[in-house]
Scaffold this motif. Sequence first.
Motif, mmCIF file in Angstrom:
data_model
loop_
_atom_site.group_PDB
_atom_site.id
_atom_site.type_symbol
_atom_site.label_atom_id
_atom_site.label_comp_id
_atom_site.label_asym_id
_atom_site.label_seq_id
_atom_site.Cartn_x
_atom_site.Cartn_y
_atom_site.Cartn_z
ATOM 1 N N ARG A 2 0.725 -0.958 -0.008
ATOM 2 C CA ARG A 2 0.446 -0.021 -0.365
ATOM 3 C C ARG A 2 1.043 1.265 -0.019
ATOM 4 O O ARG A 2 1.394 1.153 1.112
ATOM 5 C CB ARG A 2 -0.918 -0.136 1.107
ATOM 6 N N ILE A 3 0.953 2.192 -1.022
ATOM 7 C CA ILE A 3 1.307 3.577 -0.597
ATOM 8 C C ILE A 3 0.692 4.470 -0.731
ATOM 9 O O ILE A 3 -0.125 4.516 -1.466
ATOM 10 C CB ILE A 3 1.645 3.580 -2.410
ATOM 11 N N LEU A 4 1.115 5.164 -0.375
ATOM 12 C CA LEU A 4 0.140 7.072 -0.054
ATOM 13 C C LEU A 4 1.368 7.556 -0.744
ATOM 14 O O LEU A 4 2.639 7.878 -0.541
ATOM 15 C CB LEU A 4 0.320 7.176 1.382
ATOM 16 N N ILE A 28 -3.097 4.228 -2.328
ATOM 17 C CA ILE A 28 -3.988 4.220 -0.961
ATOM 18 C C ILE A 28 -4.741 5.577 -1.093
ATOM 19 O O ILE A 28 -6.109 5.899 -0.688
ATOM 20 C CB ILE A 28 -3.774 3.648 0.207
ATOM 21 N N SER A 62 -2.101 3.924 8.079
ATOM 22 C CA SER A 62 -2.905 3.378 6.574
ATOM 23 C C SER A 62 -1.662 2.453 5.788
ATOM 24 O O SER A 62 -2.090 1.719 4.902
ATOM 25 C CB SER A 62 -4.393 3.585 5.518
ATOM 26 N N CYS A 63 -1.027 3.567 5.367
ATOM 27 C CA CYS A 63 0.099 3.110 4.394
ATOM 28 C C CYS A 63 1.222 2.027 4.238
ATOM 29 O O CYS A 63 1.976 1.871 5.620
ATOM 30 C CB CYS A 63 0.668 3.249 3.053
ATOM 31 N N ARG A 87 7.121 3.930 8.555
ATOM 32 C CA ARG A 87 6.917 3.461 7.543
ATOM 33 C C ARG A 87 7.958 2.686 7.084
ATOM 34 O O ARG A 87 8.912 4.221 7.594
ATOM 35 C CB ARG A 87 5.975 4.529 6.726
#
Length: 355
Positions: A2-4, A28, A62-63, A87
């Motif tokens: 998942r990438i922000l 995301i 979230s990422c 992260r």
Amino acid sequence: MRILIVSGVRHARDYVPLLRSLPGVEVIGCADTADSPFAEDSADLASTTGLPLLDLDQGLASCDVALVCSEPTRHVDLAVRALEAGRHVLVDKPAATDTRGAQRLWEAADRSPGLLSAVHRLHSPQIVRARRLVDSGAIGLPLAVDAEWIAAGGLDGTTVERPELVCDPALSGGGELVNFGWYPALAIRHLTGLEVEEVVAFSSAAPHAPLFGGPHGTYGVEDAAVLSLRLRNGVVATATVARAPAGVGPAPVSSSLRVLGSHGHVLADEDAPSVTVRAADGGRLSRRIGGPAGVTALRRLFTEFGDDIRLGRTPSVSAADIYAAVAVVEAALSSARQDGAPVVPAARTADTTVV
């Protein structure tokens, strides 16, 4: 994975569709700080790509990976914040605009469970093949490197989101030397494995007039620069970076690297695109290597960073590599401002962070 997208100011509009084409990758959303001077860019990116516009803390929670795409002078602050949130972090180029920032990144990466790397071109097919040939001993010992990086065209919306992102030092950290010098500095280190001991540079920055005029002159920054590097073991290198009205090749950016060895040389030309090897006995072998170098390099970068995370291995460009490249560019800027006086790249100082 998942990438922000952390701040959609530079290059994110190109990265998002490429990321979405990779298996196992989910973009995301896009997030930025409340005080960002370019909050509208992140909002526009979210709107045009259909991404959610997230609060930065919400997005980081979230990422798996934070891809920092802000203006260069904010890269370090945002990357450190993401590393401190635990992260994995990829930073757009240049990862930092000075060694002080590069050291902050290195120290944050040392403290974080996340991996740190930055956008680079070392995975282009031409550089990959050249590295293999150098490592194989096909040209003997590398003795000299010549690198060239020339961008075609101006600074309109088809090449740069807005001119000041390259030309205003408050946003970019400098001109084309900061913007592009990152690439040859990394490539020379990658192909030789040697540290740079001294830098001599000349540029078109003030008080000299820019060679090609335009916004570079307005902001007093260079549109062209030439670097001479002395590496360990007596190895030497040169690098030319510029933004010219017309390119020297068919692509928007022309890039070539030549490594001269004790028993031959290898030329990696991203315009051709090809790799050519010449031996001391006159033998010559040239092979075309297809595919757009920039797109291929990015695809491999994103894919391999995911593998680095999964396998727990050090990325191709680590915090130490980031620091070394930034130190060379910083020394080049200093040398150019002193009319070519030799400058030793700054070494990392002791980490005085209190944990």
